[in-house]
Write a protein that holds these residues in place. Sequence first.
Motif, PDB file in Angstrom:
ATOM      1  N   ALA A  52       0.855  -1.185   0.000  1.00 45.59           N
ATOM      2  CA  ALA A  52       0.000   0.000   0.000  1.00 45.59           C
ATOM      3  C   ALA A  52       0.889   1.232   0.000  1.00 45.59           C
ATOM      4  CB  ALA A  52      -0.920   0.019   1.226  1.00 45.59           C
ATOM      5  N   GLU A  53       0.274   2.353  -0.351  1.00 42.61           N
ATOM      6  CA  GLU A  53       0.984   3.635  -0.245  1.00 42.61           C
ATOM      7  C   GLU A  53       0.001   4.707   0.179  1.00 42.61           C
ATOM      8  OE1 GLU A  53       1.459   5.767  -4.473  1.00 42.61           O
ATOM      9  OE2 GLU A  53       2.660   3.955  -4.273  1.00 42.61           O
ATOM     10  N   ARG A  54       0.542   5.732   0.797  1.00 39.64           N
ATOM     11  CA  ARG A  54      -0.224   6.891   1.267  1.00 39.64           C
ATOM     12  C   ARG A  54       0.483   8.147   0.789  1.00 39.64           C
ATOM     13  NH1 ARG A  54      -3.587   5.963   5.617  1.00 39.64           N
ATOM     14  NH2 ARG A  54      -3.323   8.078   6.340  1.00 39.64           N
ATOM     15  N   THR A  55      -0.299   9.157   0.452  1.00 40.59           N
ATOM     16  CA  THR A  55       0.269  10.433   0.022  1.00 40.59           C
ATOM     17  C   THR A  55      -0.163  11.507   1.000  1.00 40.59           C
ATOM     18  OG1 THR A  55       0.182   9.708  -2.262  1.00 40.59           O
ATOM     19  CG2 THR A  55       0.413  12.064  -1.896  1.00 40.59           C
ATOM     20  N   LEU A  56       0.745  12.434   1.281  1.00 38.69           N
ATOM     21  CA  LEU A  56       0.486  13.509   2.239  1.00 38.69           C
ATOM     22  C   LEU A  56       1.169  14.780   1.761  1.00 38.69           C
ATOM     23  CD1 LEU A  56      -0.243  14.445   5.279  1.00 38.69           C
ATOM     24  CD2 LEU A  56       2.110  13.775   5.777  1.00 38.69           C
ATOM     25  N   VAL A  57       0.463  15.897   1.837  1.00 44.52           N
ATOM     26  CA  VAL A  57       1.092  17.201   1.651  1.00 44.52           C
ATOM     27  C   VAL A  57       1.498  17.644   3.052  1.00 44.52           C
ATOM     28  CG1 VAL A  57       0.784  19.593   0.921  1.00 44.52           C
ATOM     29  CG2 VAL A  57      -0.271  17.723  -0.398  1.00 44.52           C
ATOM     30  N   VAL A  58       2.785  17.821   3.280  1.00 45.12           N
ATOM     31  CA  VAL A  58       3.315  18.075   4.624  1.00 45.12           C
ATOM     32  C   VAL A  58       2.754  19.390   5.172  1.00 45.12           C
ATOM     33  CG1 VAL A  58       5.401  18.457   6.004  1.00 45.12           C
ATOM     34  CG2 VAL A  58       5.442  16.808   4.107  1.00 45.12           C
ATOM     35  N   PRO A  59       1.982  19.312   6.281  1.00 46.35           N
ATOM     36  CA  PRO A  59       1.494  20.530   6.935  1.00 46.35           C
ATOM     37  C   PRO A  59       2.491  20.987   8.008  1.00 46.35           C
ATOM     38  CG  PRO A  59       0.432  18.639   7.924  1.00 46.35           C
ATOM     39  CD  PRO A  59       1.363  18.109   6.840  1.00 46.35           C
ATOM     40  N   ALA A  60       2.389  22.215   8.426  1.00 45.47           N
ATOM     41  CA  ALA A  60       3.281  22.741   9.472  1.00 45.47           C
ATOM     42  C   ALA A  60       3.201  21.903  10.746  1.00 45.47           C
ATOM     43  CB  ALA A  60       2.928  24.200   9.766  1.00 45.47           C
ATOM     44  N   VAL A 109      14.249   2.465  11.075  1.00 45.05           N
ATOM     45  CA  VAL A 109      14.113   3.392   9.949  1.00 45.05           C
ATOM     46  C   VAL A 109      15.272   4.381   9.932  1.00 45.05           C
ATOM     47  CG1 VAL A 109      12.696   5.307   9.104  1.00 45.05           C
ATOM     48  CG2 VAL A 109      11.603   3.207   9.840  1.00 45.05           C
ATOM     49  N   ARG A 110      15.705   4.737   8.711  1.00 48.30           N
ATOM     50  CA  ARG A 110      16.686   5.808   8.521  1.00 48.30           C
ATOM     51  C   ARG A 110      15.982   6.971   7.833  1.00 48.30           C
ATOM     52  NH1 ARG A 110      21.908   4.562   5.696  1.00 48.30           N
ATOM     53  NH2 ARG A 110      20.506   4.330   3.934  1.00 48.30           N
ATOM     54  N   HIS A 111      16.149   8.172   8.375  1.00 47.20           N
ATOM     55  CA  HIS A 111      15.605   9.390   7.754  1.00 47.20           C
ATOM     56  C   HIS A 111      16.750   9.975   6.926  1.00 47.20           C
ATOM     57  CE1 HIS A 111      12.685  12.982   8.475  1.00 47.20           C
ATOM     58  NE2 HIS A 111      13.077  12.908   7.211  1.00 47.20           N
ATOM     59  N   LEU A 112      16.600   9.937   5.613  1.00 45.18           N
ATOM     60  CA  LEU A 112      17.705  10.246   4.702  1.00 45.18           C
ATOM     61  C   LEU A 112      17.748  11.686   4.216  1.00 45.18           C
ATOM     62  CD1 LEU A 112      17.277   7.046   2.516  1.00 45.18           C
ATOM     63  CD2 LEU A 112      18.902   7.395   4.402  1.00 45.18           C
ATOM     64  N   ALA A 113      16.579  12.340   4.137  1.00 47.73           N
ATOM     65  CA  ALA A 113      16.540  13.689   3.567  1.00 47.73           C
ATOM     66  C   ALA A 113      15.352  14.458   4.129  1.00 47.73           C
ATOM     67  CB  ALA A 113      16.452  13.622   2.040  1.00 47.73           C
ATOM     68  N   ALA A 114      15.443  15.782   4.089  1.00 41.90           N
ATOM     69  CA  ALA A 114      14.392  16.648   4.619  1.00 41.90           C
ATOM     70  C   ALA A 114      13.355  16.970   3.544  1.00 41.90           C
ATOM     71  CB  ALA A 114      15.002  17.942   5.150  1.00 41.90           C
ATOM     72  N   ALA A 115      12.136  17.292   4.013  1.00 41.64           N
ATOM     73  CA  ALA A 115      11.080  17.782   3.126  1.00 41.64           C
ATOM     74  C   ALA A 115      10.440  18.991   3.797  1.00 41.64           C
ATOM     75  CB  ALA A 115      10.040  16.697   2.863  1.00 41.64           C
ATOM     76  N   LEU A 116      10.171  20.023   3.023  1.00 44.29           N
ATOM     77  CA  LEU A 116       9.611  21.270   3.542  1.00 44.29           C
ATOM     78  C   LEU A 116       8.089  21.217   3.647  1.00 44.29           C
ATOM     79  CD1 LEU A 116      11.771  23.717   1.401  1.00 44.29           C
ATOM     80  CD2 LEU A 116      12.041  23.195   3.853  1.00 44.29           C
ATOM     81  N   VAL A 117       7.531  22.145   4.395  1.00 40.65           N
ATOM     82  CA  VAL A 117       6.076  22.313   4.447  1.00 40.65           C
ATOM     83  C   VAL A 117       5.586  22.503   3.011  1.00 40.65           C
ATOM     84  CG1 VAL A 117       4.208  23.839   5.209  1.00 40.65           C
ATOM     85  CG2 VAL A 117       6.098  23.290   6.771  1.00 40.65           C
ATOM     86  N   GLY A 118       4.496  21.813   2.686  1.00 42.99           N
ATOM     87  CA  GLY A 118       3.934  21.904   1.343  1.00 42.99           C
ATOM     88  C   GLY A 118       4.426  20.834   0.386  1.00 42.99           C
ATOM     89  N   ALA A 119       5.467  20.111   0.759  1.00 48.63           N
ATOM     90  CA  ALA A 119       5.974  19.030  -0.098  1.00 48.63           C
ATOM     91  C   ALA A 119       4.970  17.885  -0.108  1.00 48.63           C
ATOM     92  CB  ALA A 119       7.325  18.535   0.408  1.00 48.63           C
ATOM     93  N   THR A 120       4.837  17.225  -1.252  1.00 44.60           N
ATOM     94  CA  THR A 120       4.002  16.026  -1.347  1.00 44.60           C
ATOM     95  C   THR A 120       4.896  14.819  -1.136  1.00 44.60           C
ATOM     96  OG1 THR A 120       2.482  17.106  -2.868  1.00 44.60           O
ATOM     97  CG2 THR A 120       2.454  14.702  -2.835  1.00 44.60           C
ATOM     98  N   VAL A 121       4.602  14.056  -0.088  1.00 44.23           N
ATOM     99  CA  VAL A 121       5.390  12.868   0.229  1.00 44.23           C
ATOM    100  C   VAL A 121       4.517  11.618   0.060  1.00 44.23           C
ATOM    101  CG1 VAL A 121       6.982  14.092   1.764  1.00 44.23           C
ATOM    102  CG2 VAL A 121       4.957  13.009   2.725  1.00 44.23           C
ATOM    103  N   ARG A 122       5.176  10.533  -0.301  1.00 50.10           N
ATOM    104  CA  ARG A 122       4.482   9.262  -0.548  1.00 50.10           C
ATOM    105  C   ARG A 122       5.149   8.176   0.289  1.00 50.10           C
ATOM    106  NH1 ARG A 122       5.997   5.561  -4.504  1.00 50.10           N
ATOM    107  NH2 ARG A 122       7.406   7.169  -5.298  1.00 50.10           N
ATOM    108  N   ALA A 123       4.366   7.561   1.187  1.00 48.20           N
ATOM    109  CA  ALA A 123       4.869   6.462   2.018  1.00 48.20           C
ATOM    110  C   ALA A 123       4.452   5.138   1.383  1.00 48.20           C
ATOM    111  CB  ALA A 123       4.297   6.557   3.433  1.00 48.20           C
ATOM    112  N   THR A 124       5.395   4.207   1.261  1.00 51.44           N
ATOM    113  CA  THR A 124       5.099   2.895   0.690  1.00 51.44           C
ATOM    114  C   THR A 124       5.412   1.805   1.699  1.00 51.44           C
ATOM    115  OG1 THR A 124       7.313   2.601  -0.243  1.00 51.44           O
ATOM    116  CG2 THR A 124       5.678   3.716  -1.636  1.00 51.44           C
TER     117      THR A 124
END
Length: 170
Positions: A52-60, A109-124
């Motif tokens: 499965a996957e989920r998509t999120l626009v990162v909120p503050a 889990v390893r957190h490899l890179a940053a994402a800013l507010v408003g970025a669209t992220v996809r979790a798989t």
Amino acid sequence: PDVIPGRCGASTPESRASPLDSGFTRRRVPRNDRHPENLMDARDFIQVGLNAERTLVVPAERTVGHFVPGMPMVYATPMMILEMEMASGDAIRGHLQPGWVTVGTEVNVRHLAAALVGATVRATSKVIAVERRVIRFEVAVFEGERKLGEGLHARGLINVAKFNNRLGAT
């Protein structure tokens, strides 16, 4: 030598006799055979490869800066892990029997890179192993093609009513 009844390892035919002995062989019943509700085995209904996957626009509200003053307003590691866990639950939820759910039990889990507010992220999430009461997943989070995080996650299979009863919850 004399045998002392009641001593460990010592017995006589008289001390072995039991008023309950009726000629039937007594067998120990495994614990789960006494309680059919404990017989749930994830291997019977969860298959390797479910995903499965989920998509999120990162909120503050999902940034480290929201939780810790003075920190950058970037996607927080615990929030990334939350999406990984939720994607894992989504991958198998439709295959669970009524009254059963899974709860997170392991995260690596390893957190490899940053994402800013408003970025669209996809979790798989993808099932990579199934044990009797544990389902293991390979998880990742992306912003476009850029991998933000990756790792492994495990979820334990529980009966909700028994779990709540044991904890005294409703």
